[in-house]
Design a protein around this motif. Structure first.
Motif, short mmCIF file in Angstrom:
data_model
loop_
_atom_site.label_atom_id
_atom_site.label_comp_id
_atom_site.label_asym_id
_atom_site.label_seq_id
_atom_site.Cartn_x
_atom_site.Cartn_y
_atom_site.Cartn_z
N SER A 24 0.82 -1.21 0.00
CA SER A 24 0.00 0.00 0.00
C SER A 24 0.85 1.26 0.00
O SER A 24 0.36 2.33 -0.32
N GLU A 25 2.14 1.15 0.36
CA GLU A 25 2.99 2.33 0.39
C GLU A 25 3.42 2.75 -1.01
O GLU A 25 3.92 3.85 -1.21
N THR A 26 3.31 1.86 -1.98
CA THR A 26 3.62 2.23 -3.36
C THR A 26 2.41 2.95 -3.96
O THR A 26 1.30 2.43 -3.92
N LEU A 77 2.26 1.90 -9.20
CA LEU A 77 2.21 0.44 -9.23
C LEU A 77 1.49 -0.06 -10.47
O LEU A 77 1.92 -1.02 -11.11
N ALA A 78 0.40 0.60 -10.84
CA ALA A 78 -0.36 0.19 -12.02
C ALA A 78 0.48 0.33 -13.29
O ALA A 78 0.49 -0.55 -14.15
N ALA A 79 1.21 1.43 -13.39
CA ALA A 79 2.06 1.64 -14.56
C ALA A 79 3.18 0.60 -14.62
O ALA A 79 3.52 0.10 -15.70
N TYR A 125 6.63 -10.46 -15.38
CA TYR A 125 6.67 -10.53 -13.91
C TYR A 125 5.30 -10.11 -13.37
O TYR A 125 4.76 -9.08 -13.78
N ALA A 126 4.78 -10.92 -12.43
CA ALA A 126 3.53 -10.58 -11.75
C ALA A 126 3.87 -10.06 -10.37
O ALA A 126 4.37 -10.81 -9.51
N ILE A 127 3.64 -8.78 -10.13
CA ILE A 127 4.01 -8.16 -8.86
C ILE A 127 3.03 -8.60 -7.78
O ILE A 127 1.81 -8.57 -7.96
N GLN A 128 3.57 -8.99 -6.62
CA GLN A 128 2.73 -9.45 -5.51
C GLN A 128 2.64 -8.43 -4.38
O GLN A 128 1.56 -8.08 -3.93
N GLY A 134 9.39 -0.42 -20.63
CA GLY A 134 8.36 0.61 -20.44
C GLY A 134 8.86 1.83 -19.70
O GLY A 134 8.09 2.48 -18.97
N GLY A 135 10.15 2.13 -19.83
CA GLY A 135 10.71 3.29 -19.15
C GLY A 135 11.16 3.02 -17.73
O GLY A 135 11.66 3.92 -17.06
N TYR A 136 11.01 1.77 -17.25
CA TYR A 136 11.42 1.41 -15.90
C TYR A 136 12.72 0.60 -15.96
O TYR A 136 12.77 -0.45 -16.63
#
Length: 620
Positions: free
Chosen positions: A5-7, A12-14, A23-26, A93-95
């Motif tokens: 929740s701190e992100t 986070l969506a981007a 990668y599936a972020i958990q 994607g720019g990350y």
């Protein structure tokens, strides 16, 4: 640690969109001055990874982004069992990000903050493993530059020390240009040459490792200050205090190694990580020698060795039974216990053949070779050490008595365990355990800890109180199955560090003979009483009906005793169920305490004692 929740949701969506299909972020694991660390699943290889992502604000600077990726690729060249592997460094994607191995466990910094100063033997083991990792990197021209407790991970399954963030922290060492949190997390471990901005080599990392050893053994840092600049100046110009001046109980040989790591001139420190690891090994030998001279022993006789093996196997079987219960209760999610392997202690197994004296390391090696986890061997050994001299490890029965006891009590069960899962970190649960179980009305008294700190898998041993009032909570445990102690252990839930399982266990063997003796006394009293009544009645009946009635009367007495014996098994099993209820109620009370503390910030008051039915006695 941060949570997901701190992100920021938009960020986070981007990021999820940019990494979709790979990668599936958990959830978020943490964040620092040079990146956000996320737990993710590699969708192509189906494995958990830790993703370190460069924050967008820093990624806008092309030089910073390129340095981030370049140093990640450099760290990816390292392959060592005590270094976190880097699988990939890329930009999508720019990350800018890199993927590394996910270590299930905690950092050394977390462990010290939770437990305070650590035992010397544990510190030596961690420092040696880190020194090996640093030596490997230094031989390849890579200096870590940010060695600190939070960058040393302790794997839960093996307790192996694993170094992370190799080369990444080099991005900026100028305190004026970094965030305060990042500086404060680094400057306490900076070498004098690093604080002065001089050229660094591997000996700078060894200075930092010495600072870590100082902190782990004493609970204090070599230099403290009101500002980052003051601490930097102290590292560069002031002599550190000797370790034993802060922590006099630290063994002299180990303190000398730490003090040498903290020398101002690099030439006065250990030249390489291997040299430091060798010095730590020699210091550990001195520690073990001093323990033997102080009355400790490093060998066991054959009976004690057999008892340790047997007890360790029992402990492991109990753990396996609890796991099976969890698996059956959660049929929608299969839980697998982490595979535990023994670390290589350099001990051979040539002496594992039974003799009249067994070295402790050979006892451990033989058990591990037989498939018994090292953790349970350590617990069994601690149980043995906690026993008075000459007393057996466990109250064992002969095979004949064991069969007789099983037949009489109607069960072969020798331990009783109750577990409960708490949705909170282990440290929080441990605090609630202490507040609840040692307070009224449970009133348990802590006797000892076995196998180390309870947050590291150790076991808390509590004495049950004697009955004192009508609000007594341990009636069936203490006086039904005659168990004087209860053991409590904590274990992290596999795959979920934010919850833990608490298990309360009682050793029923402690009360077996007391149960048998009491029921034999009851049956004997019933038989004798019935016999006396039968003889008294038979004497009168003899005059009226002759000797024919005496036999049936005495037979009735024998039947009465037999009925008493036959009732032992169901009543004992009923007592076990009641004792299990008492343990479950105690764990539920811990949960209530924890929730009340979260809501109100304090422990709920104990329930009032029941009022007496008699009027109070008024003394004039």
């Amino acid at each position: 640690m941060s949570n997901l929740s701190e992100t920021p949701p938009t960020e986070l969506a981007a990021l999820r969109v940019a990494l979709r299909g790979q990668y599936a972020i958990q959830r978020e694991l943490g964040r620092g001055g040079m990146g956000i660390v996320l737990l993710a699943r590699d969708e192509r290889l189906d494995r958990a990874v830790a993703l370190k992502v460069l924050p967008p604000a820093l990624a806008e600077a092309g030089e910073t982004r390129e340095r981030f990726l370049r140093e990640a690729r450099m760290a990816a060249q390292l392959s060592h069992p005590n270094i976190v592997p880097v699988y990939r460094a890329d930009e999508l994607g720019g990350y800018a990000f890199f993927a590394m191995g996910f270590v299930e466990g905690e950092s050394l910094g977390d462990r010290i903050r939770d437990r305070g100063s650590l035992p010397a033997a544990e510190v030596v083991r961690v420092l040696r493993e880190v020194a090996w990792a640093l030596a490997y990197a230094h031989a390849r021209g890579i200096v870590h530059r940010d060695v600190k407790p939070d960058n040393i991970l302790l794997e839960r399954a093996s307790n192996r020390a694993i170094v992370t963030d190799f080369g990444i922290a080099r991005a900026d060492f100028n305190p004026a240009l970094t965030q305060d949190g990042y500086v404060l997390g680094t400057i306490h471990y900076m070498s004098p040459e690093q604080a002065s901005g001089d050229v660094l080599d591997g000996r700078s990392d060894l200075y930092a490792l010495g600072c870590i050893g100082f902190y782990a053994l004493s609970g204090r840092l070599p230099f403290e200050g009101a500002s980052p600049q003051a601490i930097l100046v102290a590292h560069a110009t002031k002599e550190p205090p000797t370790l034993r001046s802060i922590a006099p109980d630290v063994p002299a040989a180990l303190a000398a190694v730490i003090d040498r790591c903290l020398r101002k001139r690099p030439d006065d420190r250990f030249a390489t990580g291997e040299e430091l690891a060798d010095a730590l090994a020699k210091a550990l030998e001195h520690i073990e020698h001093d323990v033997r001279d102080a009355g400790g022993k490093d060998t066991l006789n054959s009976d004690d060795a057999m008892a340790v093996w047997r007890r360790a196997a029992e402990l492991q079987a109990e753990a396996a039974a609890r796991l099976e219960t969890r698996m059956r209760a959660n049929d929608t999610r299969a839980l697998a216990a982490p595979h535990e392997t023994a670390a290589d202690h350099g001990a051979g197994t040539e002496s594992a053949t039974p003799t009249d004296a067994y070295r402790l390391r050979d006892v451990e090696a033989a058990a591990i070779e037989a498939g018994i986890s090292q953790r349970f061997v350590a617990l069994a050994l601690d149980e043995l050490r906690a026993k008075p001299s000459g007393q057996a490890l466990t109250p064992s029965l002969s095979p004949r008595r064991e069969r007789l006891t099983t037949r009489l009590l109607g069960t072969a069960q020798r331990t009783l365990s109750v577990s409960r899962t708490f949705r909170a970190p282990a440290r929080t649960v441990l605090q609630s355990l202490g507040r609840t179980l040692q307070g009224s009305p449970w009133s348990l008294a802590l006797r000892d800890t076995l196998g180390g700190h309870p947050l590291d898998g150790g076991v808390l041993v509590f004495d049950l109180p004697a009955m004192s009032d009508s609000n007594y909570k341990w009636t069936y445990t203490r006086y039904g199955v005659y168990v004087p102690q209860v053991r409590v252990s904590l274990s992290a839930t596999p795959g979920d560090p934010r919850s833990c399982e608490v298990t309360m266990t009682i050793d029923l063997r402690r009360g077996l003979m007391a149960n048998i003796a009491s029921w034999l006394a009851v049956s004997s009293a019933s038989s004798v009483g019935g016999g006396v009544v039968g003889l008294a009645v038979g004497k009168k009946m003899l005059a009226l009906a002759g000797a024919a009635l005496v036999g049936p009367m005495l037979g009735g007495a024998i039947v009465l005793g037999g009925v008493a014996i036959a009732s032992v098994a169901p009543i004992y099993r009923w007592g076990l169920r009641k004792a299990e209820d008492e343990l479950s109620t105690a764990l539920a009370a811990v949960d209530v305490t924890m929730r009340a503390f979260d809501i109100f910030g304090e422990t709920p008051p104990p329930p009032p004692l029941p009022r007496s039915q008699n009027p109070p006695l008024i003394v004039p």
